[in-house]
Design an enzyme around this catalytic site. Structure first.
Site, PDB file in Angstrom:
ATOM      1  N   TYR A 159       0.832  -1.198   0.000  1.00 49.11           N
ATOM      2  CA  TYR A 159       0.000   0.000   0.000  1.00 49.11           C
ATOM      3  C   TYR A 159       0.871   1.253   0.000  1.00 49.11           C
ATOM      4  CZ  TYR A 159      -3.266   3.457   2.027  1.00 49.11           C
ATOM      5  OH  TYR A 159      -4.022   4.578   2.286  1.00 49.11           O
ATOM      6  N   LYS A 163       1.063   4.188  -2.835  1.00 51.37           N
ATOM      7  CA  LYS A 163       0.794   5.595  -2.546  1.00 51.37           C
ATOM      8  C   LYS A 163       2.000   6.459  -2.924  1.00 51.37           C
ATOM      9  CE  LYS A 163      -3.411   5.517  -0.790  1.00 51.37           C
ATOM     10  NZ  LYS A 163      -4.540   6.212  -1.439  1.00 51.37           N
TER      11      LYS A 163
END
Length: 263
Positions: A159, A163
Protein backbone atom coordinates in the site's frame (compact mmCIF):
# COMPACT_ATOMS: atom_id res chain seq x y z
CA UNK A 1 -18.16 29.05 4.54
CA UNK A 2 -18.60 26.72 1.58
CA UNK A 3 -18.67 28.39 -1.83
CA UNK A 4 -21.74 26.95 -3.54
CA UNK A 5 -20.61 28.00 -7.02
CA UNK A 6 -17.01 26.83 -7.54
CA UNK A 7 -18.13 23.69 -9.37
CA UNK A 8 -21.39 24.93 -10.87
CA UNK A 9 -21.93 23.04 -14.10
CA UNK A 10 -18.86 20.85 -13.64
CA UNK A 11 -19.05 17.15 -14.36
CA UNK A 12 -17.27 15.26 -11.58
CA UNK A 13 -16.26 11.61 -11.21
CA UNK A 14 -15.11 10.31 -7.82
CA UNK A 15 -13.83 6.76 -7.40
CA UNK A 16 -14.06 4.87 -4.12
CA UNK A 17 -16.90 7.22 -3.22
CA UNK A 18 -19.30 4.90 -1.42
CA UNK A 19 -17.98 5.80 2.02
CA UNK A 20 -15.21 7.52 3.94
CA UNK A 21 -13.01 10.07 2.20
CA UNK A 22 -14.53 9.38 -1.22
CA UNK A 23 -18.06 10.00 0.04
CA UNK A 24 -16.97 13.21 1.76
CA UNK A 25 -15.33 14.40 -1.46
CA UNK A 26 -18.46 13.63 -3.48
CA UNK A 27 -20.57 15.49 -0.93
CA UNK A 28 -18.29 18.55 -0.83
CA UNK A 29 -18.08 18.92 -4.61
CA UNK A 30 -21.83 18.42 -4.96
CA UNK A 31 -22.43 21.04 -2.29
CA UNK A 32 -20.35 23.44 -4.36
CA UNK A 33 -22.48 22.89 -7.43
CA UNK A 34 -20.81 19.90 -9.04
CA UNK A 35 -22.72 17.20 -10.87
CA UNK A 36 -21.16 14.13 -9.29
CA UNK A 37 -20.89 10.53 -10.41
CA UNK A 38 -20.41 8.51 -7.23
CA UNK A 39 -18.51 5.40 -8.31
CA UNK A 40 -17.46 2.39 -6.30
CA UNK A 41 -17.12 -1.35 -6.57
CA UNK A 42 -19.87 -1.53 -3.91
CA UNK A 43 -22.78 -0.25 -5.98
CA UNK A 44 -25.52 -0.54 -3.31
CA UNK A 45 -23.47 1.61 -0.91
CA UNK A 46 -22.63 4.06 -3.69
CA UNK A 47 -26.34 4.33 -4.46
CA UNK A 48 -27.08 5.10 -0.81
CA UNK A 49 -24.43 7.83 -0.83
CA UNK A 50 -25.80 9.35 -4.04
CA UNK A 51 -29.38 9.10 -2.81
CA UNK A 52 -28.48 11.00 0.36
CA UNK A 53 -27.07 13.80 -1.78
CA UNK A 54 -30.14 13.92 -4.00
CA UNK A 55 -32.37 14.15 -0.92
CA UNK A 56 -30.58 17.42 -0.18
CA UNK A 57 -31.31 18.70 -3.67
CA UNK A 58 -27.78 18.00 -4.92
CA UNK A 59 -26.92 16.51 -8.31
CA UNK A 60 -25.49 13.01 -7.94
CA UNK A 61 -25.88 9.53 -9.30
CA UNK A 62 -24.19 6.24 -8.59
CA UNK A 63 -22.33 3.96 -10.97
CA UNK A 64 -20.49 0.67 -10.45
CA UNK A 65 -16.77 0.88 -11.08
CA UNK A 66 -13.96 -1.48 -10.16
CA UNK A 67 -10.82 0.53 -10.96
CA UNK A 68 -8.90 -2.73 -11.43
CA UNK A 69 -11.01 -3.33 -14.56
CA UNK A 70 -10.15 -1.14 -17.56
CA UNK A 71 -13.51 -1.72 -19.22
CA UNK A 72 -15.36 -0.75 -16.02
CA UNK A 73 -13.32 2.44 -15.77
CA UNK A 74 -14.07 3.37 -19.35
CA UNK A 75 -17.77 2.72 -18.79
CA UNK A 76 -17.76 5.00 -15.75
CA UNK A 77 -16.04 7.81 -17.62
CA UNK A 78 -18.45 7.37 -20.50
CA UNK A 79 -21.39 7.52 -18.12
CA UNK A 80 -20.15 10.76 -16.55
CA UNK A 81 -19.77 12.39 -19.96
CA UNK A 82 -23.18 11.16 -21.10
CA UNK A 83 -24.93 12.22 -17.89
CA UNK A 84 -23.30 15.61 -17.42
CA UNK A 85 -22.31 16.58 -20.95
CA UNK A 86 -18.66 16.89 -19.93
CA UNK A 87 -16.11 15.64 -17.43
CA UNK A 88 -14.20 18.40 -15.66
CA UNK A 89 -12.94 16.83 -12.44
CA UNK A 90 -11.59 13.36 -11.64
CA UNK A 91 -10.85 12.43 -8.04
CA UNK A 92 -9.02 9.14 -7.48
CA UNK A 93 -9.99 7.87 -4.01
CA UNK A 94 -10.18 4.12 -4.60
CA UNK A 95 -7.50 2.11 -2.78
CA UNK A 96 -6.75 -1.28 -1.29
CA UNK A 97 -4.57 -2.04 1.72
CA UNK A 98 -3.56 -5.57 2.66
CA UNK A 99 -2.25 -6.01 6.23
CA UNK A 100 1.42 -6.95 6.35
CA UNK A 101 2.47 -10.43 7.35
CA UNK A 102 4.71 -10.57 10.46
CA UNK A 103 7.71 -11.39 8.26
CA UNK A 104 8.29 -9.51 5.02
CA UNK A 105 9.37 -12.68 3.23
CA UNK A 106 5.97 -14.23 3.89
CA UNK A 107 4.10 -11.57 1.90
CA UNK A 108 2.47 -13.01 -1.20
CA UNK A 109 2.76 -11.90 -4.79
CA UNK A 110 -1.03 -11.78 -4.91
CA UNK A 111 -1.43 -9.30 -2.03
CA UNK A 112 1.36 -7.09 -3.39
CA UNK A 113 -0.19 -7.08 -6.85
CA UNK A 114 -3.70 -6.36 -5.53
CA UNK A 115 -2.67 -3.28 -3.55
CA UNK A 116 -0.72 -1.84 -6.48
CA UNK A 117 -3.37 -2.75 -9.03
CA UNK A 118 -6.19 -0.97 -7.21
CA UNK A 119 -4.33 1.91 -5.57
CA UNK A 120 -1.79 2.90 -8.24
CA UNK A 121 -2.76 1.22 -11.49
CA UNK A 122 -6.42 1.99 -10.79
CA UNK A 123 -5.66 5.71 -10.66
CA UNK A 124 -3.60 5.33 -13.85
CA UNK A 125 -6.52 3.67 -15.63
CA UNK A 126 -8.90 6.41 -14.53
CA UNK A 127 -6.54 9.20 -15.59
CA UNK A 128 -5.96 7.56 -18.96
CA UNK A 129 -9.66 7.20 -19.68
CA UNK A 130 -10.61 10.64 -18.36
CA UNK A 131 -7.80 12.79 -19.76
CA UNK A 132 -9.18 13.42 -23.28
CA UNK A 133 -12.50 14.54 -21.79
CA UNK A 134 -10.85 16.68 -19.12
CA UNK A 135 -8.77 18.36 -21.81
CA UNK A 136 -11.77 18.98 -24.05
CA UNK A 137 -13.50 21.13 -21.45
CA UNK A 138 -10.61 23.50 -20.90
CA UNK A 139 -10.83 23.40 -17.09
CA UNK A 140 -9.89 19.84 -16.28
CA UNK A 141 -8.46 18.83 -12.94
CA UNK A 142 -7.30 15.53 -11.48
CA UNK A 143 -6.80 15.11 -7.74
CA UNK A 144 -5.59 11.80 -6.33
CA UNK A 145 -5.59 10.74 -2.71
CA UNK A 146 -2.17 9.66 -1.49
CA UNK A 147 -1.12 8.88 2.09
CA UNK A 148 1.57 9.72 4.58
CA UNK A 149 2.45 6.04 4.10
CA UNK A 150 3.95 7.08 0.79
CA UNK A 151 6.31 9.51 2.53
CA UNK A 152 7.35 7.81 5.78
CA UNK A 153 7.27 4.33 7.28
CA UNK A 154 3.88 3.60 8.80
CA UNK A 155 3.81 -0.06 7.74
CA UNK A 156 1.92 -1.73 4.89
CA UNK A 157 4.64 -2.33 2.31
CA UNK A 158 2.54 -2.71 -0.84
CA UNK A 159 0.00 0.00 0.00
CA UNK A 160 2.80 2.41 0.90
CA UNK A 161 4.67 1.69 -2.33
CA UNK A 162 1.47 2.29 -4.29
CA UNK A 163 0.79 5.60 -2.55
CA UNK A 164 4.40 6.69 -3.14
CA UNK A 165 3.89 5.82 -6.80
CA UNK A 166 0.92 8.16 -6.93
CA UNK A 167 3.27 11.00 -6.07
CA UNK A 168 5.45 10.19 -9.06
CA UNK A 169 2.46 9.73 -11.36
CA UNK A 170 1.12 13.09 -10.23
CA UNK A 171 4.33 14.84 -11.23
CA UNK A 172 4.85 13.13 -14.57
CA UNK A 173 1.21 13.42 -15.61
CA UNK A 174 1.14 17.08 -14.56
CA UNK A 175 4.01 17.72 -16.96
CA UNK A 176 2.24 15.97 -19.80
CA UNK A 177 -1.24 17.35 -19.16
CA UNK A 178 -0.33 20.99 -18.57
CA UNK A 179 -0.16 21.78 -22.28
CA UNK A 180 -3.65 20.30 -22.60
CA UNK A 181 -5.05 22.56 -19.90
CA UNK A 182 -5.42 19.87 -17.26
CA UNK A 183 -4.01 20.23 -13.76
CA UNK A 184 -2.92 17.18 -11.73
CA UNK A 185 -2.35 17.27 -7.96
CA UNK A 186 -2.14 14.99 -4.94
CA UNK A 187 -3.59 15.23 -1.43
CA UNK A 188 -1.72 13.28 1.25
CA UNK A 189 -3.79 12.58 4.37
CA UNK A 190 -2.63 11.27 7.71
CA UNK A 191 -4.88 9.16 9.93
CA UNK A 192 -8.51 9.84 9.03
CA UNK A 193 -11.50 8.62 11.02
CA UNK A 194 -13.27 6.30 8.56
CA UNK A 195 -14.99 2.92 8.74
CA UNK A 196 -11.55 1.29 8.55
CA UNK A 197 -11.10 2.38 12.18
CA UNK A 198 -14.53 1.22 13.34
CA UNK A 199 -14.31 -0.45 16.74
CA UNK A 200 -10.73 0.73 17.22
CA UNK A 201 -11.31 3.85 19.30
CA UNK A 202 -8.51 2.95 21.70
CA UNK A 203 -6.06 2.84 18.81
CA UNK A 204 -7.30 6.17 17.49
CA UNK A 205 -6.87 7.72 20.93
CA UNK A 206 -3.30 6.45 21.07
CA UNK A 207 -2.54 7.72 17.57
CA UNK A 208 -4.07 11.12 18.32
CA UNK A 209 -1.26 11.89 20.74
CA UNK A 210 1.20 11.84 17.83
CA UNK A 211 -0.58 14.66 16.00
CA UNK A 212 0.63 18.19 16.82
CA UNK A 213 -2.86 19.59 16.17
CA UNK A 214 -4.25 17.22 18.79
CA UNK A 215 -6.64 15.14 16.76
CA UNK A 216 -6.89 12.70 13.88
CA UNK A 217 -8.40 13.83 10.62
CA UNK A 218 -11.98 13.69 9.49
CA UNK A 219 -13.01 12.89 5.90
CA UNK A 220 -14.20 16.47 5.55
CA UNK A 221 -10.66 17.74 6.18
CA UNK A 222 -9.45 15.87 3.12
CA UNK A 223 -12.50 16.82 1.06
CA UNK A 224 -11.81 20.52 1.69
CA UNK A 225 -8.27 20.14 0.36
CA UNK A 226 -9.50 18.26 -2.70
CA UNK A 227 -12.11 20.93 -3.39
CA UNK A 228 -9.45 23.64 -3.33
CA UNK A 229 -7.07 21.82 -5.69
CA UNK A 230 -9.87 20.86 -8.10
CA UNK A 231 -11.28 24.38 -8.22
CA UNK A 232 -10.35 27.50 -10.11
CA UNK A 233 -8.86 28.86 -6.88
CA UNK A 234 -5.90 26.58 -7.66
CA UNK A 235 -5.70 27.57 -11.30
CA UNK A 236 -1.91 28.05 -11.17
CA UNK A 237 -1.16 24.90 -9.16
CA UNK A 238 -0.21 21.60 -10.78
CA UNK A 239 2.12 18.74 -9.99
CA UNK A 240 2.04 19.52 -6.29
CA UNK A 241 1.44 17.49 -3.14
CA UNK A 242 -0.73 19.00 -0.41
CA UNK A 243 -0.11 17.24 2.91
CA UNK A 244 -3.19 17.18 5.15
CA UNK A 245 -1.90 15.41 8.25
CA UNK A 246 -2.27 17.65 11.28
CA UNK A 247 1.48 18.22 11.34
CA UNK A 248 2.36 14.54 11.73
CA UNK A 249 5.16 14.42 9.16
CA UNK A 250 6.44 17.93 9.89
CA UNK A 251 6.89 17.60 13.65
CA UNK A 252 8.57 14.73 15.50
CA UNK A 253 6.15 14.65 18.40
CA UNK A 254 7.75 11.57 19.93
CA UNK A 255 11.16 13.21 19.98
CA UNK A 256 9.84 16.36 21.58
CA UNK A 257 7.98 14.32 24.19
CA UNK A 258 11.09 12.29 25.02
CA UNK A 259 13.14 15.47 25.46
CA UNK A 260 10.55 17.03 27.74
CA UNK A 261 10.39 13.89 29.89
CA UNK A 262 14.17 13.80 30.26
CA UNK A 263 14.34 17.32 31.69
Amino acid sequence: MTDHTRFAGHGVLVTGAARGIGAAVARRLAEEGGRVLVTDRDLPEAERTAAALRQRGLDAEAFACDVADRAAVERAVGRAVAAFGALDVLVNCAAHCTPDTPLFEDDSDESWALDLDVTLSGAYRCCRAALPHLAAGGRGAIVSIGSVNGRQDFGNHAYSAAKAGLGSLTRTLAGHAAARGVRVNLVVPGTVRTSAWEGRDDELDAVRALYPLGRVGEPEDVAAAVAFLASGDAAWITGTTLVVDGGLTAVNTGFHGAVRQSR
